[in-house]
Motif scaffolding. Structure first.
Motif, PDB file in Angstrom:
ATOM      1  N   ARG A  30       0.830  -1.196   0.000  1.00 11.37           N
ATOM      2  CA  ARG A  30       0.000   0.000   0.000  1.00 11.37           C
ATOM      3  C   ARG A  30       0.860   1.239   0.000  1.00 11.37           C
ATOM      4  O   ARG A  30       1.934   1.274   0.570  1.00 11.37           O
ATOM      5  CB  ARG A  30      -0.917  -0.016   1.203  1.00 11.37           C
ATOM      6  N   LYS A  31       0.338   2.292  -0.594  1.00  2.85           N
ATOM      7  CA  LYS A  31       1.144   3.506  -0.759  1.00  2.85           C
ATOM      8  C   LYS A  31       1.529   4.108   0.569  1.00  2.85           C
ATOM      9  O   LYS A  31       2.569   4.699   0.739  1.00  2.85           O
ATOM     10  CB  LYS A  31       0.320   4.518  -1.549  1.00  2.85           C
ATOM     11  N   ASP A  32       0.651   4.013   1.540  1.00  3.47           N
ATOM     12  CA  ASP A  32       0.947   4.653   2.812  1.00  3.47           C
ATOM     13  C   ASP A  32       1.535   3.664   3.798  1.00  3.47           C
ATOM     14  O   ASP A  32       1.308   3.741   4.979  1.00  3.47           O
ATOM     15  CB  ASP A  32      -0.312   5.293   3.388  1.00  3.47           C
ATOM     16  N   LEU A  40       4.393   3.449   4.850  1.00  2.00           N
ATOM     17  CA  LEU A  40       5.298   4.071   5.795  1.00  2.00           C
ATOM     18  C   LEU A  40       4.553   4.618   7.001  1.00  2.00           C
ATOM     19  O   LEU A  40       5.137   4.855   8.029  1.00  2.00           O
ATOM     20  CB  LEU A  40       6.063   5.205   5.130  1.00  2.00           C
ATOM     21  N   LEU A  41       3.238   4.827   6.826  1.00  2.00           N
ATOM     22  CA  LEU A  41       2.507   5.432   7.922  1.00  2.00           C
ATOM     23  C   LEU A  41       1.581   4.454   8.617  1.00  2.00           C
ATOM     24  O   LEU A  41       0.866   4.842   9.515  1.00  2.00           O
ATOM     25  CB  LEU A  41       1.673   6.614   7.404  1.00  2.00           C
ATOM     26  N   GLY A  74      -7.050   7.544   7.985  1.00  2.00           N
ATOM     27  CA  GLY A  74      -6.208   7.889   6.839  1.00  2.00           C
ATOM     28  C   GLY A  74      -6.153   6.829   5.775  1.00  2.00           C
ATOM     29  O   GLY A  74      -5.249   6.807   4.956  1.00  2.00           O
ATOM     30  N   VAL A  75      -7.091   5.903   5.715  1.00  2.00           N
ATOM     31  CA  VAL A  75      -6.998   4.862   4.697  1.00  2.00           C
ATOM     32  C   VAL A  75      -7.625   5.321   3.394  1.00  2.00           C
ATOM     33  O   VAL A  75      -7.351   4.785   2.344  1.00  2.00           O
ATOM     34  CB  VAL A  75      -7.686   3.558   5.133  1.00  2.00           C
ATOM     35  N   ILE A  96       4.881  10.702   0.392  1.00  2.00           N
ATOM     36  CA  ILE A  96       4.082  10.878   1.602  1.00  2.00           C
ATOM     37  C   ILE A  96       3.319  12.199   1.540  1.00  2.00           C
ATOM     38  O   ILE A  96       2.119  12.252   1.844  1.00  2.00           O
ATOM     39  CB  ILE A  96       4.976  10.842   2.858  1.00  2.00           C
ATOM     40  N   SER A 106       0.465  12.064  -1.226  1.00  2.00           N
ATOM     41  CA  SER A 106      -0.676  11.167  -1.113  1.00  2.00           C
ATOM     42  C   SER A 106      -1.519  11.426   0.124  1.00  2.00           C
ATOM     43  O   SER A 106      -2.358  10.621   0.478  1.00  2.00           O
ATOM     44  CB  SER A 106      -0.192   9.719  -1.112  1.00  2.00           C
ATOM     45  N   HIS A 107      -1.305  12.530   0.801  1.00  2.00           N
ATOM     46  CA  HIS A 107      -2.140  12.889   1.931  1.00  2.00           C
ATOM     47  C   HIS A 107      -2.551  14.334   1.796  1.00  2.00           C
ATOM     48  O   HIS A 107      -2.036  15.067   0.973  1.00  2.00           O
ATOM     49  CB  HIS A 107      -1.389  12.689   3.254  1.00  2.00           C
ATOM     50  N   ARG A 127       3.635  14.548   9.405  1.00  2.00           N
ATOM     51  CA  ARG A 127       3.591  13.212   8.823  1.00  2.00           C
ATOM     52  C   ARG A 127       4.982  12.762   8.414  1.00  2.00           C
ATOM     53  O   ARG A 127       5.359  11.606   8.597  1.00  2.00           O
ATOM     54  CB  ARG A 127       2.673  13.245   7.601  1.00  2.00           C
TER      55      ARG A 127
END
Lengths: 212, 404
Positions: A114-116, A118-119, B14-15, B327, B330-331, B339
């Protein structure tokens, strides 16, 4: 196809294995059968609950290889289903375990892609970490980071203790701040254990700082 | 309406993809969302509006005394000026540079006195002439003016050291890296001295992807080019670069090859037994070992230039350029700097075989064993606003508010 009816539903092969395992587990909860078997696990630390993996406080864990990509071998105590239950091989434990592991591996890969990633809250990082919550790995006694050393797992809050501060100062002089791998302290194991015992007793501990 | 909905979705873990369309982004920031927060060793300020667009700032402390400083000012005639100062050997040099570099660029002392931690030293004749040149010239900001401002700051710090040398000899071993970005109309200047880094996030055509472009070269001895440059400049010194603790350092002492301060490596009279033994050099030197000459680039901003990340090396130690821009891209914009810091700390925790949530239980100073001070400023460029050349809103001045 191997199916079985239960309560009016048809269960496929895989569901059947799960069903049988669940039933067997319920029946054997009293400890009537099965035996404790030491089995190596691969990075399963996150999935298992604390009743299976214990971090040995102040007792050395087996020295781990210093690979960042975590080939750490923890050890899991598991119930074996040695005598079988008379059914065919669809219900045998090793197969069940293999399927369970491959499922867990697929889930991890899915999460990693998944792209995130890292989070992802603790999940992605902890899937690779074998250190339990609230603890950190410390390598004691090596001549250099990555050399021969004992691996200890201690609560994180010990680091705020002045005795640990002293040890870390020596580590900084020896290795600097930016060494690879886990925290490495160049002292004798006995000295480290004494410091940890004092920190555990709560002598002169500092206040825990803010959370975020 | 879309803004609050997206905020709600992002609040639920945040998904969901929460990066809003360009139109929605401006509406969410215009709803007055400029908040400042502080939690333990982390400070942030989100989506302040400046002349170039929106800005998100965050700082994480690791040292006993915070050695990173950051500063942002947005006012005519210069436009938006951003500074990240990564100090070492103490906080004095970074604080001095933060206090004095922008006034040297702009020509006005900081009008917002509450942000001043210490008053700037008396400016001398030379700086007044420089300031007049900058503010009255037809071109406004030029690369030369920025270079002169750096040199003036270096000279100012040297004057401070000579004043304090008797009472506080340890100030001779304090130094700082400087990363300055200036957005003036549609021109971007980035001046770098040291190993902080500015990375541009550029949209790739219509694919929706983002590409990272490093804007300025770093002056870190771990880079081959920098080592070769040092060896060429000091041919008589076989020990000009040495490996220590697995890392290349100038004279085995310091990783950066250019900085403000570090006068003990620039003027031999400050390299005496009065400074700490680990900083002493065995032979005196005739010419400065470090320099204060910044690398400056200038470019015209394009419509597909989306944002710029200015950060000290505490971030880049753990995140690659591409990871960082992805990062941010994409947010949603608010919280971008936080972040990035969180991602870097997760990586730092992973390297030290612990969990990110446990990292926050560790006190400062001990925290330095896990990561460095991290300063992140993300500037979201509003190209339309820059193209129109319209001055926007009130002048803005931001200074990190972590107690040191």
């Amino acid at each position: 196809m191997l199916t079985r009816r239960h309560g009016g539903f048809r269960l496929g092969r895989k569901l059947l294995s799960v069903w049988r395992w669940a039933l067997c587990h319920r029946h054997s909860r009293g400890g009537r059968r099965g035996y404790l078997r030491l089995q190596p696990c691969h990075g399963a630390g996150r999935r298992s609950d604390d009743s299976i993996i214990r971090s040995p406080l102040l007792s050395p864990a087996p020295p781990a290889t210093k690979h960042h990509h975590h080939n750490h071998q923890g050890f899991v105590l598991q119930r074996g289903d040695g005598d079988g239950d008379g059914h065919d091989d669809a219900s045998s434990s090793p197969r069940m375990l293999t399927w369970g592991r491959s499922l867990a591996r697929r889930m991890r890969l899915l999460r990693r892609n998944r792209k995130d990633r890292l989070l992802a809250e603790d999940a992605a990082a902890a899937a690779e970490a074998t250190t339990p919550k609230g603890q950190v790995a410390v390598y004691v006694g090596g001549a250099e980071p990555g050399g021969e050393s004992m691996r200890y797992v201690v609560p994180v809050v010990y680091f705020n203790h002045p005795l640990f501060g002293e040890l870390l100062r020596e580590a900084e002089e020896e290795f600097g701040f930016e060494h690879p791998g886990g925290i490495t302290i160049p002292c004798a194991a006995s000295r480290f254990e004494r410091a940890a015992a004092v920190a555990a007793a709560g002598g002169g501990g500092k206040k825990v700082p803010g959370w975020w | 309406m879309l803004g609050p909905l997206l905020r709600l979705l992002s609040g639920c873990g945040g998904v969901w993809p929460t990066s809003p369309a360009p139109g929605a982004a401006s509406s969410s920031s215009s709803s007055g969302e400029d908040s400042e927060g502080r939690d333990g060793l982390l400070w942030w300020r989100d989506l302040a509006r400046c002349h170039a667009g929106d800005v998100s700032v965050a700082v994480a402390q690791a040292n006993q005394v915070l050695e990173d400083q950051c500063c942002l000012e947005s006012a005519p005639p210069l436009g938006t000026v951003i500074g990240v100062f990564d100090g070492h050997g103490g906080p004095e040099a970074a604080r001095f540079a933060c206090d004095n570099l922008f006034p040297n660029l702009r020509g006005n002392p900081n009008p917002n006195a509450t942000h001043l931690r210490c008053p700037p030293p008396k400016t001398d004749r030379r700086m007044f002439d420089l300031l007049a040149e900058v503010s009255s010239g037809p071109q406004g900001v030029t690369a030369n003016a920025i270079r002169e401002a750096f040199l003036a700051t270096e000279e100012g710090f040297l004057a401070l050291v000579s004043r304090l040398w008797e009472a506080r000899p340890d100030i001779a071993t304090a130094g700082t890296c400087c990363l300055v970005g200036v957005v003036h109309n549609r021109t971007l200047f980035v001046a770098n001295l040291g190993d902080s880094r500015a990375v541009l996030g550029k949209k790739v055509g219509r694919t929706g992807q983002i590409a990272a472009e490093q804007l300025c070269s770093e002056h870190n001895a771990n880079q081959e080019a920098v080592r070769q440059e040092l060896v060429a400049q000091h041919p008589d010194d076989p020990q000009i670069v040495a490996l220590k603790h697995g890392v290349w350092r100038v004279r085995g002492l310091i990783q950066v090859s250019r900085s403000i301060g570090d006068v003990y490596l620039k003027h031999a009279k400050y390299n005496t037994e009065r400074i700490k033994p680990k900083f002493r050099l065995s032979e005196p030197f005739t010419k400065p070992i470090l320099s204060a000459d910044p690398s400056i680039i200038s470019r015209t901003l394009q419509p597909n230039d989306s944002f710029i990340i200015f950060a000290s090396d505490g971030l880049w130690e753990h995140l690659s350029n591409q990871d960082a821009v992805e990062i941010v891209h994409s947010h949603q914009r608010a919280g971008s700097a936080r972040r990035l810091i969180k991602a870097a700390l997760q990586e730092a925790a992973r390297k030290r075989e612990m969990r990110y949530s446990d990292l926050t239980k560790i006190d400062k100073k001990v925290r330095r064993h896990f990561h460095d001070d991290i300063t992140v400023i993300v500037l979201f460029i509003n190209y339309d606003l820059l193209a129109k050349g319209a001055a926007r809103g009130q002048p803005l001045s931001i200074r990190c508010a972590l107690d040191y």
